[in-house]
Design a protein around this motif. Structure first.
Motif: not given
Length: 406
Positions: A206-212
């Motif tokens: 979820s953190t990587l999705l938010l970043t992307a």
């Protein structure tokens, strides 16, 4: 490692060690910013030609003098520009730290939000906007005057050093607090094996999705708006004004304001991070467009190209690699800030961090910080690899003058 943690996290950690004291805010900003500045200096030095330095060494000049004489002139404009940018960031960070209890405009904002006095919120925001605008104008003027080290510059630095003492007294900074023995409170144990039993794949994902998503929004917003509004003078002025407002507030505070109209979740975090970083990228992109040579655009106009075609083929094509490299750097920064945005309940690793901090469960905070630091360091390396594939020579750093030839 110091730059892998956001300044807000440093502030929360130092708060437990030193207590509620203005020196905590100063140290929380100085630690990661000093590490970032050292990284920029190292990368810029690696990219500078060494011929002058080697020639001075062959003449028998001492190493410090040779380093200063050979490398400081080409390095100085980059350091001056990046130092000014970091000063702007420090102002936003000081506001954010104030929201979490360390004084300043941020503390007034927090009290106004808690008491629902929204007219006072806007008063503080307009004051912050005026300070930010004045700081940008002053720094732009100084960058023009101090392109090379001179006596006026040395006098300015001496005046700043002399102002440190009265400023410290005004802020009631007691520096002996920093040199007293630091001791973690015994009632807050740092190690708890159960703290490592988290759903790490879901939290990291979820953190990587938010970043992307936030990085895509930040990179795409300027080109889309310029193509939509047109490349004229007034659309650029409008975008510059909107960019100033977008980068005015730190993303966690923007996310906190968005939660008044949106439900907690991924959307306010993406909007807060994306819009803020779009304002920063937009400023760099517009500066890059202004620095391009005019000949390609003039040739396309004479060939019958429309203003938008000229912008697309001569403008974006000229700054594309440099702009994308800045975008990769901002994606690295967004990854750092994603966990801090989660402190206001906007998703990712920050949710676990918020719950652990609220219950003073530092045995659960430590695993999140370790995973977060490892994630940001890996993200930094991947972003640097991507930027090296785009560009040759020293990596351009945010806040440094964009190169039209990149």
């Amino acid at each position: 490692i110091p730059r892998s943690l956001h300044e807000l996290l440093w502030g929360l950690i130092l708060l437990q060690l030193l207590g509620l004291h203005p020196a905590v805010a100063v140290l929380a900003i100085a630690l990661p910013y000093g590490a970032l500045f050292a990284r920029v200096v190292a990368e810029q030095l690696d990219g500078l030609p060494r011929r002058n330095l080697e020639a001075l060494q062959l003449t028998g000049a001492p190493a410090p003098a040779a380093l200063l004489m050979a490398l400081s002139p080409p390095l100085w404009p980059q350091l001056l520009s990046y130092g000014g940018y970091r000063l702007e960031c420090a102002l936003r960070s000081a506001t954010l730290l104030g929201v979490f209890g360390l004084g300043g405009i941020g503390a007034d904002l927090r009290l106004a939000l808690q008491s629902l006095q929204f007219h006072e919120v806007w008063t503080s925001l307009w004051l912050l906007a005026a300070v930010m605008l004045a700081l940008e104008l002053v720094l732009a003027r100084l960058r023009q005057r101090w392109q090379e080290p001179n006596r006026e510059l040395l006098g300015g630095f001496a005046a700043l050093l002399l102002l440190l003492l009265p400023a410290s007294r005004w802020l009631e900074l007691r520096w002996q607090v920093l040199f007293s023995p630091w001791q973690w409170p015994e009632v807050l144990p740092l190690w708890d094996p159960n703290g490592w039993l988290q759903d790490w794949p879901q939290l990291i994902g979820s953190t990587l999705l938010l970043t992307a998503l936030a990085a895509l929004l930040a990179v795409a917003l300027l080109p889309l708006l310029l193509l939509l509004l047109g490349p004229g003078r007034w659309p650029r002025l409008l975008l510059s004004a909107c960019g100033l407002l977008a980068r005015l507030l730190p993303p966690p505070l923007t996310a906190l304001l968005l939660l008044f109209v949106l439900q907690p979740g991924l959307l306010p975090a993406v909007l807060a991070l994306g819009i803020h970083n779009a304002g920063i990228l937009g400023r760099l992109g517009l500066e890059g467009l202004d620095a391009l040579p005019p000949q390609p655009a003039q040739a396309l106009r004479l060939a019958g190209g429309s203003p938008r075609q000229v912008l697309l083929m001569a403008g974006f094509n000229g700054i594309g690699r440099s702009y994308l490299s800045f975008g990769a750097y901002r994606a690295d920064v967004i990854l750092r800030e994603s966990v801090v945005v989660g402190l206001v309940g906007a998703g990712g690793l920050g949710v676990v961090l918020l719950e652990s901090l609220s219950s003073f469960a530092w045995g659960e905070v430590l695993p999140v910080l370790v995973v977060y630091a490892a994630l940001t360091l890996v993200g930094e390396q991947l972003a640097d690899l991507y930027r090296r594939r785009l560009l040759s020579g020293p990596l351009p750093q945010e806040g440094c003058p964009p190169s039209a030839s990149s």
